[in-house]
Design an enzyme around this catalytic site. Sequence first.
Site, PDB file in Angstrom:
ATOM      1  N   GLU A 152       0.821  -1.213   0.000  1.00 18.64           N
ATOM      2  CA  GLU A 152       0.000   0.000   0.000  1.00 18.64           C
ATOM      3  C   GLU A 152       0.859   1.270   0.000  1.00 18.64           C
ATOM      4  O   GLU A 152       0.810   2.083   0.932  1.00 18.64           O
ATOM      5  CB  GLU A 152      -0.964  -0.015   1.189  1.00 18.64           C
ATOM      6  CG  GLU A 152      -1.977  -1.132   1.074  1.00 18.64           C
ATOM      7  CD  GLU A 152      -3.097  -1.055   2.105  1.00 18.64           C
ATOM      8  OE1 GLU A 152      -2.900  -0.404   3.143  1.00 18.64           O
ATOM      9  OE2 GLU A 152      -4.159  -1.650   1.862  1.00 18.64           O
ATOM     10  N   GLU A 307      -6.284  -8.254  -0.767  1.00 13.97           N
ATOM     11  CA  GLU A 307      -6.737  -8.314   0.624  1.00 13.97           C
ATOM     12  C   GLU A 307      -8.233  -8.037   0.692  1.00 13.97           C
ATOM     13  O   GLU A 307      -8.759  -7.196  -0.047  1.00 13.97           O
ATOM     14  CB  GLU A 307      -6.053  -7.241   1.480  1.00 13.97           C
ATOM     15  CG  GLU A 307      -4.576  -7.409   1.672  1.00 13.97           C
ATOM     16  CD  GLU A 307      -4.011  -6.280   2.543  1.00 13.97           C
ATOM     17  OE1 GLU A 307      -4.745  -5.690   3.347  1.00 13.97           O
ATOM     18  OE2 GLU A 307      -2.810  -5.990   2.389  1.00 13.97           O
TER      19      GLU A 307
HETATM   20  C1  GLA Z   1      -4.240  -2.878   4.839  1.00 17.29           C
HETATM   21  C2  GLA Z   1      -2.853  -3.454   4.965  1.00 17.29           C
HETATM   22  C3  GLA Z   1      -2.777  -4.710   5.775  1.00 17.29           C
HETATM   23  C4  GLA Z   1      -3.670  -4.605   6.976  1.00 17.29           C
HETATM   24  C5  GLA Z   1      -5.079  -4.342   6.508  1.00 17.29           C
HETATM   25  C6  GLA Z   1      -6.089  -4.330   7.621  1.00 17.29           C
HETATM   26  O1  GLA Z   1      -4.892  -3.239   3.706  1.00 17.29           O
HETATM   27  O2  GLA Z   1      -2.246  -3.682   3.710  1.00 17.29           O
HETATM   28  O3  GLA Z   1      -1.438  -4.922   6.162  1.00 17.29           O
HETATM   29  O4  GLA Z   1      -3.245  -3.570   7.796  1.00 17.29           O
HETATM   30  O5  GLA Z   1      -5.122  -3.100   5.905  1.00 17.29           O
HETATM   31  O6  GLA Z   1      -7.388  -4.116   7.127  1.00 17.29           O
END
Ligand code: GLA
Length: 666
Positions: A152, A307
């Site tokens: 991210e 995710e």
């Molecule tokens: C983000 C991060 C993860 C985690 C999630 C939790 O997407 O990439 O490492 O922190 O949020 O929702």
Amino acid sequence: MPTLSLPFLGHGGDYNPDQWLSRPDILEEDVRLMQKAGCNLMSVGIFSWAALEPEEGVYTFDWLEGVLNRLHAAGISVFLATPSGARPSWMSQKYPEVLRVRPDGGRNLHGGRHNHCFTSPVYREKVAKINEALARRFGHHPSVVGWHISNELSGECHCEMCQQAFRSFLKDRYGDLDALNAAWWTGFWSKTFTDWNQIHSPTPQGEDALLGLTLAWRRFVTHQTVDFVKAEMEPLRRLTPDLPVTTNLMCCFGGFDYQTLAHQIDFTSYDSYPGWGVGPDEKNAAEAAFNYDYMRCLKNRPFALMESTPSQVNWHDICKLKKPGMHLLSSLQAVAHGADTVQYFQWRQSRGGAEKFHGAVVSHEGSENTRTFHDVAEVGETLKKLQDVRGRMPAPKVAILYDQENRWALDRSEGPRRDKKYLETVIRHYAALKRRGVDVDVIDETCDLSSYALVDAPLLYMLRPGAAERLTRFVEQGGVLTATCMTGRVDEEDLCFLGGFPGPLRPLFGIWAEETDALTDSECNGARMEDGSVYDTHYYCDLIHAETARVLGTYASDFYAGAPCVTENEYGRGLAVYVASLPGDELLDHLFSRLLSRAGVKPLVPDLPRGVWAASRGEYLFLMNFSGREQCLSVPDGTELLSGRAVRGTVSLPATGAAVIRLTSC
Ligand code: GLA
Ligand code: ZN
């Protein structure tokens, strides 16, 4: 260029075995549970730097090798992560330059994650070294099917090295200070620069009112982030040219331009966390679907859902559990819009740390006897039935323009409202198009329009180079273009067009927007259409003159009641429609239903009930029920893949249910 091409629809999640190295029993159990949940793809090592390089230059990779071997033996593939999303403490202690500097000039302390300077040569060197070591040791491991770089990507640094890099970026862009001063209109408030070193990144403690500078800074942040990504990828490209590379992107993120990043990576991947159950799920579904279509269009290829949560997050204001059925439905929604994987954060709940109460496939209890585990296993079973969807893409005749640079320019401009409503408006328009049962591409101003029949371009305030020409050609050649108030105000430097708004699009729309009134959030005006019906409109009211355009609707109230509000202009073989305010849902429904049929676009399914979504991938039609109650729809004939039954004419969807129909003919 390699790309994501898995021999299966991926199912799995972020796997962080480094948190459990003292528990080999748990690591063994993980593999058994993964198989039980129908998982075949794990993202490994995302935040593992401290476990991979506990001391500078000392790499401890054996544990990772053990994990990859175990996964491979169990038939589970891996996206191998580079660990650059967070640094080990020793690095910040020894090389403070890796830490970010805030806009006020103060340097951050070690902590959090993503807290690094993208320019720092030390940080780049450390990242390149560990990436090279990982690629040498594991780049050809049989389990590894792709690279997941960093995590991210976001944020910016204002250190002296970044200031210098910013100035070089500006020199490349403008050549000399005269050109820069002209582009930024620095004569206003005596802001003329006479030396490059006078230029500093925007900051509330200094220059924050020079919009040319702000825009240039956002472009620089994009440039520098992408430059960092290129540096991250160099050893990976060199040593593993056949392994595709991705980095996971975020919902509605506005910090840098994803379109520019997308040119560097091989496939997009996305982290999706809608607040199911908080507010209407129809609205949550719209936002999720918009982001999926955006991800699909960034590379015009299937993407990875990198995710999602199998149950609840722990960072929304209110973290609701997914209600029965919602996990399967929300996972299918991603697949419907182009995901070739369904993955979770995270595989096993952490025992401590910030995310210990975040949902995970395996809970603190540790067994498969949980509702969440069963929901995940159900998705695993379902994905097996949908294998042939993999790699398929829709062929939308409809696109919506969502442009990151336009968003920066509009959001930062002063007036006529503080809250410009850009993203919200784009998603509302997108949802209205989806209500008409069509597939929709989400593209920006740089994209080719030639494959579309209808393009909607809400709040297209800034016209980037070539955009006006592309839009004009699109309509000339028979396309239907819809736009709203605030269109065509500024060029790419945020300089207003002279000669009347919407600037170079004035002949295309056949209107001149003389003034713009602003409404409060609770006010509305209305468009009175030719048949006398009145539809609500919101937020802005352009006072326009119809020049060559025909007036379809007039304002219903205020001192400009009776003045044109909705116009259409035949141009070449096409049509350009201008709504001088922001249409509410009823007006959007009314306009899109008429204009889609004028554009010759057929819905995937006619008369979709509100809250039911349709999306296609090749001959596969996905129907998803977010309406909260059972729905019966007329559909084309085919085979419904979840039940294996033939479908003839109708299908019934339970509340929170879905159908995937392989159409007999399409
Ligand atoms: C983000 C991060 C993860 C985690 C999630 C939790 O997407 O990439 O490492 O922190 O949020 O929702
Ligand atoms: Zn920096």
